[in-house]
Design a protein around this motif. Structure first.
Motif, mmCIF file in Angstrom:
data_model
loop_
_atom_site.group_PDB
_atom_site.id
_atom_site.type_symbol
_atom_site.label_atom_id
_atom_site.label_comp_id
_atom_site.label_asym_id
_atom_site.label_seq_id
_atom_site.Cartn_x
_atom_site.Cartn_y
_atom_site.Cartn_z
ATOM 1 N N GLU A 47 0.830 -1.372 0.111
ATOM 2 C CA GLU A 47 -0.039 0.161 0.076
ATOM 3 C C GLU A 47 0.783 1.230 0.110
ATOM 4 O O GLU A 47 0.839 2.217 -0.809
ATOM 5 N N THR A 48 1.949 1.103 0.964
ATOM 6 C CA THR A 48 2.955 2.237 0.698
ATOM 7 C C THR A 48 3.651 2.715 -0.572
ATOM 8 O O THR A 48 3.773 3.821 -0.956
ATOM 9 N N ALA A 49 3.900 1.568 -0.947
ATOM 10 C CA ALA A 49 4.597 1.614 -2.439
ATOM 11 C C ALA A 49 3.721 1.987 -3.574
ATOM 12 O O ALA A 49 4.279 2.990 -4.203
ATOM 13 N N SER A 50 2.520 1.824 -3.660
ATOM 14 C CA SER A 50 1.661 2.366 -4.503
ATOM 15 C C SER A 50 1.558 3.900 -4.231
ATOM 16 O O SER A 50 1.659 4.712 -5.301
ATOM 17 N N VAL A 51 1.214 4.327 -2.944
ATOM 18 C CA VAL A 51 1.350 5.587 -2.648
ATOM 19 C C VAL A 51 2.657 6.555 -3.339
ATOM 20 O O VAL A 51 2.663 7.607 -3.781
ATOM 21 N N VAL A 52 3.691 5.953 -2.814
ATOM 22 C CA VAL A 52 5.102 6.532 -3.220
ATOM 23 C C VAL A 52 5.382 6.508 -4.810
ATOM 24 O O VAL A 52 5.765 7.559 -5.296
ATOM 25 N N LEU A 53 4.794 5.406 -5.333
ATOM 26 C CA LEU A 53 4.974 5.507 -7.007
ATOM 27 C C LEU A 53 4.073 6.448 -7.656
ATOM 28 O O LEU A 53 4.380 7.260 -8.404
ATOM 29 N N LEU A 54 2.978 6.649 -7.126
ATOM 30 C CA LEU A 54 2.022 7.858 -7.462
ATOM 31 C C LEU A 54 2.518 9.035 -7.366
ATOM 32 O O LEU A 54 2.457 10.047 -8.271
ATOM 33 N N ALA A 55 3.138 9.240 -6.124
ATOM 34 C CA ALA A 55 3.633 10.680 -5.766
ATOM 35 C C ALA A 55 4.942 10.762 -6.719
ATOM 36 O O ALA A 55 5.146 12.020 -7.184
ATOM 37 N N ALA A 56 5.697 9.833 -7.051
ATOM 38 C CA ALA A 56 6.915 10.245 -7.839
ATOM 39 C C ALA A 56 6.442 10.460 -9.361
ATOM 40 O O ALA A 56 7.116 11.242 -9.847
ATOM 41 N N LEU A 57 5.436 9.758 -9.782
ATOM 42 C CA LEU A 57 4.808 10.031 -11.055
ATOM 43 C C LEU A 57 4.260 11.593 -11.104
ATOM 44 O O LEU A 57 4.601 12.111 -12.189
ATOM 45 N N VAL A 58 3.625 12.015 -10.006
ATOM 46 C CA VAL A 58 3.131 13.553 -10.268
ATOM 47 C C VAL A 58 4.255 14.231 -9.930
ATOM 48 O O VAL A 58 4.410 15.280 -10.672
ATOM 49 N N VAL A 59 5.217 14.022 -9.215
ATOM 50 C CA VAL A 59 6.267 15.038 -9.500
ATOM 51 C C VAL A 59 7.211 15.161 -10.420
ATOM 52 O O VAL A 59 7.611 16.051 -11.039
ATOM 53 N N THR A 60 7.508 13.993 -11.108
ATOM 54 C CA THR A 60 8.232 13.952 -12.338
ATOM 55 C C THR A 60 7.322 14.429 -13.593
ATOM 56 O O THR A 60 8.037 15.251 -14.423
ATOM 57 N N SER A 61 5.991 14.107 -13.651
ATOM 58 C CA SER A 61 5.361 14.638 -14.786
ATOM 59 C C SER A 61 4.802 16.214 -14.375
ATOM 60 O O SER A 61 4.730 16.945 -15.351
ATOM 61 N N GLY A 62 4.957 16.380 -13.362
ATOM 62 C CA GLY A 62 4.190 17.784 -12.777
ATOM 63 C C GLY A 62 5.280 18.675 -12.765
ATOM 64 O O GLY A 62 5.131 20.168 -13.040
ATOM 65 N N LEU A 63 6.658 18.481 -12.544
ATOM 66 C CA LEU A 63 7.954 19.424 -12.369
ATOM 67 C C LEU A 63 8.704 19.563 -13.539
ATOM 68 O O LEU A 63 9.318 20.395 -13.998
#
Length: 111
Positions: A47-63
């Motif tokens: 569960e934690t890994a899925s949140v971390v992966l989603l956050a990494a996707l948001v950061v890399t595509s958003g920034l």
């Protein structure tokens, strides 16, 4: 001339293999859910890994764009969308507000 005939057959074969593989993966989840159990610690880690992966996707595509900083407009749009999503706004409102924020900032000359 036989190479021209083999290409469509090869393409159709590849599509069929990918379709069967996709179906097998999608079917395996519900079919195996009751047969496989994970320890509670592994469940929490997944569960934690899925949140971390989603956050990494948001950061890399958003920034970033093309490996460099995308400017201020895109992260501002992502921030507006994130706040609205956190406040449980409807999905369409989140997307439109984020896009509008980035568009207005770019229209005003903000990179």
């Amino acid at each position: 001339m036989t190479d021209m005939m083999a290409a469509p057959a090869l393409l159709m074969g590849a599509i069929a293999v990918l379709a069967v593989g996709t179906f097998a993966f999608r079917f395996a989840g519900p079919a195996l859910r009751s047969k496989i159990t994970f320890p509670p610690r592994a469940t929490r880690l997944l569960e934690t890994a899925s949140v971390v992966l989603l956050a990494a996707l948001v950061v890399t595509s958003g920034l970033t764009e093309g490996g460099v900083f995308a400017g201020i407009a895109r992260p501002a749009g992502v921030l507006v969308g994130g706040v609205l999503a956190w406040r449980k706004a409807p999905f369409a409102v989140v997307i439109l507000a984020a896009a509008a924020t980035a568009a207005v900032l770019r229209l005003l000359g903000v990179p």
